[in-house]
Scaffold this motif. Structure first.
Motif, PDB file in Angstrom:
ATOM      1  N   THR A  21      36.265  47.552  27.912  1.00 15.98           N
ATOM      2  CA  THR A  21      37.571  46.938  28.139  1.00 15.98           C
ATOM      3  C   THR A  21      37.669  45.603  27.402  1.00 15.98           C
ATOM      4  OG1 THR A  21      39.169  46.283  29.845  1.00 15.98           O
ATOM      5  CG2 THR A  21      36.880  45.659  30.206  1.00 15.98           C
ATOM      6  N   ALA A  22      38.915  45.086  27.322  1.00 12.53           N
ATOM      7  CA  ALA A  22      39.154  43.756  26.739  1.00 12.53           C
ATOM      8  C   ALA A  22      40.344  43.133  27.457  1.00 12.53           C
ATOM      9  CB  ALA A  22      39.437  43.862  25.244  1.00 12.53           C
ATOM     10  N   ARG A  23      40.330  41.797  27.586  1.00  4.70           N
ATOM     11  CA  ARG A  23      41.439  41.134  28.274  1.00  4.70           C
ATOM     12  C   ARG A  23      41.569  39.683  27.818  1.00  4.70           C
ATOM     13  NH1 ARG A  23      37.145  41.317  31.935  1.00  4.70           N
ATOM     14  NH2 ARG A  23      36.652  39.354  32.997  1.00  4.70           N
ATOM     15  N   ASP A  24      42.800  39.155  27.962  1.00  5.26           N
ATOM     16  CA  ASP A  24      43.088  37.761  27.634  1.00  5.26           C
ATOM     17  C   ASP A  24      43.399  36.936  28.881  1.00  5.26           C
ATOM     18  OD1 ASP A  24      43.024  37.807  24.664  1.00  5.26           O
ATOM     19  OD2 ASP A  24      44.651  39.254  24.921  1.00  5.26           O
ATOM     20  N   PHE A  25      43.660  37.621  29.989  1.00  9.93           N
ATOM     21  CA  PHE A  25      43.963  36.956  31.255  1.00  9.93           C
ATOM     22  C   PHE A  25      43.149  37.597  32.374  1.00  9.93           C
ATOM     23  CE2 PHE A  25      47.701  36.427  28.619  1.00  9.93           C
ATOM     24  CZ  PHE A  25      48.030  35.091  28.805  1.00  9.93           C
ATOM     25  N   GLN A  26      42.933  36.846  33.424  1.00 13.52           N
ATOM     26  CA  GLN A  26      42.269  37.357  34.629  1.00 13.52           C
ATOM     27  C   GLN A  26      43.114  37.002  35.841  1.00 13.52           C
ATOM     28  OE1 GLN A  26      39.163  39.180  35.319  1.00 13.52           O
ATOM     29  NE2 GLN A  26      40.504  39.308  37.093  1.00 13.52           N
ATOM     30  N   GLU A  27      43.679  38.008  36.503  1.00 17.04           N
ATOM     31  CA  GLU A  27      44.401  37.755  37.745  1.00 17.04           C
ATOM     32  C   GLU A  27      43.404  37.623  38.886  1.00 17.04           C
ATOM     33  OE1 GLU A  27      47.400  40.711  38.390  1.00 17.04           O
ATOM     34  OE2 GLU A  27      48.770  39.758  36.960  1.00 17.04           O
ATOM     35  N   THR A  28      43.698  36.699  39.797  1.00 15.35           N
ATOM     36  CA  THR A  28      42.758  36.445  40.875  1.00 15.35           C
ATOM     37  C   THR A  28      43.494  36.140  42.172  1.00 15.35           C
ATOM     38  OG1 THR A  28      40.676  35.291  41.372  1.00 15.35           O
ATOM     39  CG2 THR A  28      42.484  33.937  40.549  1.00 15.35           C
ATOM     40  N   LEU A  29      42.870  36.487  43.285  1.00 14.85           N
ATOM     41  CA  LEU A  29      43.417  36.231  44.618  1.00 14.85           C
ATOM     42  C   LEU A  29      42.682  35.064  45.255  1.00 14.85           C
ATOM     43  CD1 LEU A  29      45.138  37.231  47.150  1.00 14.85           C
ATOM     44  CD2 LEU A  29      43.016  38.374  47.857  1.00 14.85           C
ATOM     45  N   ILE A  30      43.438  34.106  45.796  1.00 19.14           N
ATOM     46  CA  ILE A  30      42.870  33.009  46.565  1.00 19.14           C
ATOM     47  C   ILE A  30      43.296  33.176  48.022  1.00 19.14           C
ATOM     48  CG2 ILE A  30      42.807  30.505  46.925  1.00 19.14           C
ATOM     49  CD1 ILE A  30      41.428  31.367  44.364  1.00 19.14           C
ATOM     50  N   VAL A  31      42.326  33.084  48.922  1.00 17.76           N
ATOM     51  CA  VAL A  31      42.593  33.131  50.359  1.00 17.76           C
ATOM     52  C   VAL A  31      42.416  31.734  50.932  1.00 17.76           C
ATOM     53  CG1 VAL A  31      41.791  34.010  52.588  1.00 17.76           C
ATOM     54  CG2 VAL A  31      41.919  35.539  50.615  1.00 17.76           C
ATOM     55  N   GLU A  32      43.404  31.287  51.692  1.00 15.59           N
ATOM     56  CA  GLU A  32      43.351  29.982  52.363  1.00 15.59           C
ATOM     57  C   GLU A  32      43.333  30.231  53.871  1.00 15.59           C
ATOM     58  OE1 GLU A  32      45.941  26.524  51.095  1.00 15.59           O
ATOM     59  OE2 GLU A  32      46.853  27.025  53.033  1.00 15.59           O
TER      60      GLU A  32
END
Length: 345
Positions: A21-32
């Motif tokens: 695979t290849a990517r330019d962005f990384q989506e991420t989840l933050i839990v507070e």
């Protein structure tokens, strides 16, 4: 108790390319997770390779809000066991919650996590810096732009040996090679002595995870240690890997957080294996959790903060050839950018 989730899009400094695979962005989840005047933060990066997205992780966690509120005063380990059946294999979501709970628990007890675990910040392994697959010219350019004593080189091309030979001309740094399942047993055994001569420390996951027959051959004949990654997902995999690898790379997102991750590290040690913990290009929220495990590790890959342009947090940071810990409790992570709460649940 208050529970919030946020979605962030982390921009990578360079296109990150591996064998599949290849990517330019990384989506991420933050839990507070907040309770009693304290707030803990957790994270899990969304990974399409494992069928994980931010929205589904958030929905899974939000659906458990009453259960979490009912048990918020328990330890992180107790909450992990209580919530585990409800995650139904969604280890990435459980990781984000577990890290947030550990952070909250450390803050409630007025200590950073490593102190709560009876550890000291000494003789810590340094994180490698990852060079993704690209033309050899661009890979050389990345090394020149980011001088570092330790590189993980992503391979899985028809010119893997030639790439290492060329990169070696431009640095004296230690190399680690990660083929991400792209090689055969025969290739691995053939490449190993050449790469050892070129200053490669170990090979990470050279074969597909299900090629146990091939790994048995590699373990017998490879002159370099082999470390499991895709073959070591959760706790039950550690013992299996002991028959085919010299060590394991524990990923907190894959196994479900710090709670099972620490158990996996302990089991690997009991089995006489080397231990590494790796990241999934998280922000400093997730990387700070990894940082507190350093006294337990032989190797670490926590270079996510060095690979992204827009880190959203402060906390445990890697720079100037060292790992720097903030004078804060819990994981030490603090969000720098607060966005609108996800409402998808």
């Amino acid at each position: 108790m208050k529970l919030k989730t946020y979605k962030y899009k982390l921009e990578l400094k360079n296109t990150f390319r591996i064998s599949h695979t290849a990517r330019d962005f990384q989506e991420t989840l933050i839990v507070e997770l907040s309770d009693g005047g304290f707030t803990g933060y957790g994270e899990a990066a969304a990974t399409s390779y494992y069928g994980v997205d931010v929205e589904s992780m958030s929905a899974t966690i939000k659906a458990m809000e009453p259960l979490i509120a009912e048990n918020i005063h328990k330890t992180p380990e107790e909450l992990w066991e209580i919530t585990n059946p409800h995650f139904k294999g969604n280890s990435f979501a459980q990781c984000a919650l577990d890290i947030a709970m550990h952070d909250l628990h450390g803050k409630r007890n007025g200590q950073p996590l490593y102190k709560m675990w009876g550890l000291e910040l000494k003789d810590l392994p340094l994180s490698n810096y990852t060079i993704g697959i690209d033309t050899v010219e661009i890979m050389v350019q990345k090394i020149k732009e980011f001088p570092w004593p330790l590189y993980k080189i992503k391979l899985g091309t028809d010119e893997d040996v030639e790439i290492i030979k060329e990169l070696r001309k431009h640095t004296n740094a230690i190399f680690r090679v990660d083929a991400n399942c792209a090689w055969t047993a025969e290739q691995t055994i053939e490449y190993a002595p050449i790469m050892k001569e070129l200053g490669v420390e170990f090979l990470e996951q050279p074969l597909p995870a299900n090629d146990l027959e091939g790994m048995a051959k590699v373990l017998q004949h490879s002159v370099l240690p082999v470390i499991a990654d895709e073959s070591c997902i959760n706790e039950s995999d550690v013992k299996k890997c002991a028959d085919y690898f010299h060590g394991v790379n524990v990923k907190l997102t894959k196994c479900g957080g710090l709670t099972p991750g620490r158990r996996m590290i302990a089991e690997a040690r009991e089995l006489g294996m080397k231990v590494m913990v790796g990241c999934m290009t998280e922000s400093t929220v997730g990387l700070s959790a990894i940082g507190h495990l350093l006294p337990l590790l032989d190797y670490v890959d926590m270079d996510g903060g060095m690979l992204i342009k827009n880190d959203i947090a402060d906390g445990v940071k890697v720079y100037d050839g060292k790992t720097h810990f903030p004078n804060r409790n819990g994981t030490g992570a603090e969000l720098l950018i607060i966005k609108e709460e996800l409402k998808n649940a």
